[in-house]
Write an enzyme that holds these catalytic residues in place. Structure first.
Site, PDB file in Angstrom:
ATOM      1  N   LEU A 139       1.338 -10.838   7.456  1.00  0.00           N
ATOM      2  CA  LEU A 139       1.373  -9.865   8.555  1.00  0.00           C
ATOM      3  C   LEU A 139       0.831  -8.516   8.107  1.00  0.00           C
ATOM      4  O   LEU A 139       0.084  -7.856   8.835  1.00  0.00           O
ATOM      5  CB  LEU A 139       2.808  -9.718   9.073  1.00  0.00           C
ATOM      6  CG  LEU A 139       3.017  -8.780  10.266  1.00  0.00           C
ATOM      7  CD1 LEU A 139       2.285  -9.300  11.491  1.00  0.00           C
ATOM      8  CD2 LEU A 139       4.505  -8.625  10.561  1.00  0.00           C
ATOM      9  N   SER A 140       1.185  -8.098   6.905  1.00  0.00           N
ATOM     10  CA  SER A 140       0.732  -6.797   6.398  1.00  0.00           C
ATOM     11  C   SER A 140      -0.777  -6.780   6.154  1.00  0.00           C
ATOM     12  O   SER A 140      -1.387  -5.713   6.101  1.00  0.00           O
ATOM     13  CB  SER A 140       1.477  -6.426   5.115  1.00  0.00           C
ATOM     14  OG  SER A 140       1.075  -7.243   4.033  1.00  0.00           O
ATOM     15  N   ASP A 184      15.209 -11.157   2.369  1.00  0.00           N
ATOM     16  CA  ASP A 184      14.354 -12.336   2.391  1.00  0.00           C
ATOM     17  C   ASP A 184      14.060 -12.853   0.989  1.00  0.00           C
ATOM     18  O   ASP A 184      13.885 -14.059   0.788  1.00  0.00           O
ATOM     19  CB  ASP A 184      13.041 -12.013   3.111  1.00  0.00           C
ATOM     20  CG  ASP A 184      13.186 -12.091   4.622  1.00  0.00           C
ATOM     21  OD1 ASP A 184      14.299 -12.390   5.096  1.00  0.00           O
ATOM     22  OD2 ASP A 184      12.196 -11.836   5.333  1.00  0.00           O
ATOM     23  N   GLY A 185      13.983 -11.958   0.007  1.00  0.00           N
ATOM     24  CA  GLY A 185      13.767 -12.394  -1.364  1.00  0.00           C
ATOM     25  C   GLY A 185      14.881 -13.310  -1.847  1.00  0.00           C
ATOM     26  O   GLY A 185      14.635 -14.326  -2.509  1.00  0.00           O
ATOM     27  N   ASP A 190      -9.699  -8.542  -2.358  1.00  0.00           N
ATOM     28  CA  ASP A 190      -8.567  -8.501  -3.285  1.00  0.00           C
ATOM     29  C   ASP A 190      -7.862  -9.835  -3.420  1.00  0.00           C
ATOM     30  O   ASP A 190      -6.984  -9.984  -4.273  1.00  0.00           O
ATOM     31  CB  ASP A 190      -7.559  -7.441  -2.830  1.00  0.00           C
ATOM     32  CG  ASP A 190      -8.036  -6.023  -3.113  1.00  0.00           C
ATOM     33  OD1 ASP A 190      -9.118  -5.885  -3.706  1.00  0.00           O
ATOM     34  OD2 ASP A 190      -7.330  -5.066  -2.744  1.00  0.00           O
ATOM     35  N   ASN A 208       7.264 -19.264   2.043  1.00  0.00           N
ATOM     36  CA  ASN A 208       6.483 -18.202   2.677  1.00  0.00           C
ATOM     37  C   ASN A 208       4.983 -18.387   2.521  1.00  0.00           C
ATOM     38  O   ASN A 208       4.269 -18.566   3.500  1.00  0.00           O
ATOM     39  CB  ASN A 208       6.866 -16.836   2.094  1.00  0.00           C
ATOM     40  CG  ASN A 208       7.792 -16.057   2.985  1.00  0.00           C
ATOM     41  OD1 ASN A 208       8.218 -16.530   4.024  1.00  0.00           O
ATOM     42  ND2 ASN A 208       8.110 -14.840   2.579  1.00  0.00           N
ATOM     43  N   ASP A 209       4.510 -18.292   1.266  1.00  0.00           N
ATOM     44  CA  ASP A 209       3.063 -18.240   1.091  1.00  0.00           C
ATOM     45  C   ASP A 209       2.623 -18.565  -0.329  1.00  0.00           C
ATOM     46  O   ASP A 209       3.406 -18.518  -1.280  1.00  0.00           O
ATOM     47  CB  ASP A 209       2.524 -16.853   1.477  1.00  0.00           C
ATOM     48  CG  ASP A 209       3.320 -15.698   0.870  1.00  0.00           C
ATOM     49  OD1 ASP A 209       3.696 -15.810  -0.317  1.00  0.00           O
ATOM     50  OD2 ASP A 209       3.565 -14.704   1.555  1.00  0.00           O
ATOM     51  N   THR A 253       5.258 -13.594   8.921  1.00  0.00           N
ATOM     52  CA  THR A 253       5.836 -12.259   9.125  1.00  0.00           C
ATOM     53  C   THR A 253       6.047 -11.514   7.807  1.00  0.00           C
ATOM     54  O   THR A 253       6.737 -10.497   7.772  1.00  0.00           O
ATOM     55  CB  THR A 253       7.190 -12.358   9.871  1.00  0.00           C
ATOM     56  OG1 THR A 253       8.035 -13.291   9.191  1.00  0.00           O
ATOM     57  CG2 THR A 253       6.988 -12.819  11.305  1.00  0.00           C
ATOM     58  N   ALA A 254       5.446 -12.026   6.730  1.00  0.00           N
ATOM     59  CA  ALA A 254       5.605 -11.392   5.416  1.00  0.00           C
ATOM     60  C   ALA A 254       4.271 -10.774   4.984  1.00  0.00           C
ATOM     61  O   ALA A 254       3.686  -9.975   5.699  1.00  0.00           O
ATOM     62  CB  ALA A 254       6.121 -12.420   4.417  1.00  0.00           C
TER      63      ALA A 254
END
Length: 274
Positions: free
Chosen positions: A166-167, A47-48, A151, A121-122, A162-163
């Protein structure tokens, strides 16, 4: 490289960046000029790699096709075993084209300087070189939402859901939804939960004054700039989208089942990942 050799033998003009090491003779161009010479980007990696290639393809609206050589990867959906066959199908016109939402982050400083970046993504506000929490305020469409302690914050597209999102406990969003998810990172209060908002509403983030804390803005994993309490971070849907190309049979939910091991014995999963 097998794919490059196959394409050149098939009469397809293949372009590569000047600094990319290939043993096969291909057209060379500076990396930032590739999009002006091609009809399709093919990214081989995880994905990167897809995110990086997307940054090159985005400005000139060149569609992007991904071949997954990473470990997890939700973006690149072609396996190495199906690589040649799938690319041939795409070049023959057998594919689906999907438009994905992009984010634009604008960091406005008190001196009038502006830093901009776009991401698939974000956009992430996070701690920088410190163990202390960040205090920051969020507004959506100029309406006050909350003062957060933690944080940081992830603002993600459906693609980015989903990146990192999601975590951090954020929801999975179907890629075709025009929505953005705002997810606190390790919030100090458990009631500080993810929020899904329409993509039409801009998000305003301001870092609050707190002793010995430093913040940083990242877009798609790239450090963009350090953020100060007097700065204003504005995040909104970009005016332009990016096009992803999928071979026949693409199924988003099948990818989720495969990548997240839904419905599988966890013991079998552990054996495969050793």
């Amino acid at each position: 490289m097998l794919l490059v050799e196959h394409l050149t033998k098939s009469g397809v003009a293949v372009f590569a960046a000047d600094d990319l090491e290939l043993d096969i003779d291909v057209e060379r161009r500076p990396e930032n000029e590739l999009a002006k010479h091609v009809d399709l980007f093919i990214a081989i990696g995880g994905d990167g790699t897809m995110l990086y290639a997307g940054g090159l393809a985005y400005a000139d609206n060149v569609p992007l096709l991904g071949i997954n050589r990473g470990r997890l990867g939700f973006l690149a959906d072609i396996t190495p075993d199906d690589m040649v066959e799938s690319v041939d199908l795409v070049l023959a016109g057998e594919y689906s084209r999907e438009s994905r939402l992009m984010l634009e982050a604008t960091l406005n400083r008190p001196n009038g300087s502006v830093i901009r970046a776009t991401g698939l993504n974000d956009v992430v506000l996070q701690r920088r070189e410190t163990g202390r929490m960040l205090d920051f305020e969020t507004r959506v469409a100029d309406r006050f939402v909350n003062v957060h302690s933690g944080d940081g914050l992830v603002v993600a597209t459906p693609t980015g859901s989903t990146a990192y999102s999601l975590s951090c406990g954020g929801p999975i969003i179907e890629p075709q939804l025009d929505a953005i998810v705002v997810v606190p990172i390790c919030p100090h209060t458990l009631s500080d939960r993810p929020i899904v908002i329409p993509a039409t509403k801009p998000i305003d983030v301001r870092l609050l004054e707190r002793e010995n804390t430093r913040g940083e803005v990242n877009v798609d994993g790239r450090a963009v700039a350090e953020i100060e309490p007097d700065d204003r971070l504005l995040i909104r849907a970009a005016d332009q989208r990016i096009s992803l190309i999928h071979p026949p049979g693409y199924d988003f939910y099948s990818i989720l089942r495969t990548k997240l091991f839904w419905g599988r014995d966890s013991r079998a999963r552990d054996e495969r990942t050793r």
